[in-house]
Design a protein around this motif. Structure first.
Motif, PDB file in Angstrom:
ATOM      1  N   SER A  49      -5.767  -2.664  -2.570  1.00 28.66           N
ATOM      2  CA  SER A  49      -5.888  -2.309  -3.991  1.00 28.66           C
ATOM      3  C   SER A  49      -7.029  -1.327  -4.197  1.00 28.66           C
ATOM      4  N   TYR A  83       0.835  -1.198   0.000  1.00 27.88           N
ATOM      5  CA  TYR A  83       0.000   0.000   0.000  1.00 27.88           C
ATOM      6  C   TYR A  83       0.874   1.255   0.000  1.00 27.88           C
ATOM      7  N   GLY A 110      -4.160   0.492  -8.376  1.00 27.69           N
ATOM      8  CA  GLY A 110      -5.028  -0.497  -7.737  1.00 27.69           C
ATOM      9  C   GLY A 110      -5.186  -1.757  -8.560  1.00 27.69           C
ATOM     10  N   ASN A 157      -5.992   2.056  -2.989  1.00 29.38           N
ATOM     11  CA  ASN A 157      -5.133   2.755  -3.948  1.00 29.38           C
ATOM     12  C   ASN A 157      -5.937   3.344  -5.100  1.00 29.38           C
ATOM     13  N   MET A 158      -6.991   2.643  -5.534  1.00 27.24           N
ATOM     14  CA  MET A 158      -7.856   3.203  -6.580  1.00 27.24           C
ATOM     15  C   MET A 158      -8.551   4.468  -6.086  1.00 27.24           C
TER      16      MET A 158
END
Length: 189
Positions: A93, A16, A61, A96-97
């Motif tokens: 993930s 991350y 992501g 992160n998006m």
């Protein structure tokens, strides 16, 4: 066991953090370009960086999610750690998006000098994170903690995008926020 969960959490946070480094760089870029754009009375830089931030977040992501079977063995050779890290890695993930628009949006707010609004966004997000961690069962396990962090990211994303589209000087149709004024208590000046 708690040792396996701790190892899984450590691995997921390292993955991350790679996304965070990229997002922080995008945030700084947005702040600098929006300041320049503001000085030139234009909004093209801000809109381009906002779109770019969303695309970078989506790319990070999706890449993290797709590459996970090959990335996890680089951090641990223990199969139970891989298994324990799978769902947290999926949640990371997703975060992160979400963080693509968040960090760029924060950078835009910094570039515009919208410090009060950014502080309000941050306070709302932190308040929601603390409430979810302390008042719900989500704070009792790794998956729940990561879902709380994802909710924190989502609230920030909604707030910074709303600010950009509705309240910022760059908004197409600007809605004015009421001015914030400190009121002195009666009898105390």
């Amino acid at each position: 066991t708690s040792g396996i969960a701790a190892a899984a959490y450590g691995i997921v946070m390292q993955l991350y953090a790679v996304g965070i480094v990229v997002h922080v760089a995008m945030q700084g870029t947005a702040a600098a370009l929006v300041s320049k754009s503001k000085a030139e009375n234009g909004t093209s830089y801000a809109r381009r960086v906002a779109k770019g931030g969303g695309l970078v977040g989506l790319f990070l992501g999706v890449a993290q999610f797709v590459l996970m079977p090959w990335i996890l063995p680089l951090f641990s050779t223990i199969p139970s750690v891989h298994e324990a890290a799978k769902m947290p890695a999926v949640i990371a993930s997703i975060m992160n998006m979400i963080n693509g628009p968040v960090f760029v949006g924060e950078g835009i707010m910094l570039g515009l000098g919208s410090y009060r609004d950014l502080t309000i966004v941050t306070a709302l997000s932190v308040g929601s994170l603390a409430t979810l961690l302390l008042k719900t069962p989500l704070g009792n396990n790794l998956h729940g903690i990561l879902w709380c962090k994802a909710t924190f990211c989502l609230i920030q994303a909604i707030a910074v995008v709303t600010h950009f589209l509705k309240f910022s000087p760059l908004a197409a149709r600007k809605t004015r926020l009421p001015p914030f004024r400190w009121r002195a208590r009666r009898g105390k000046e």
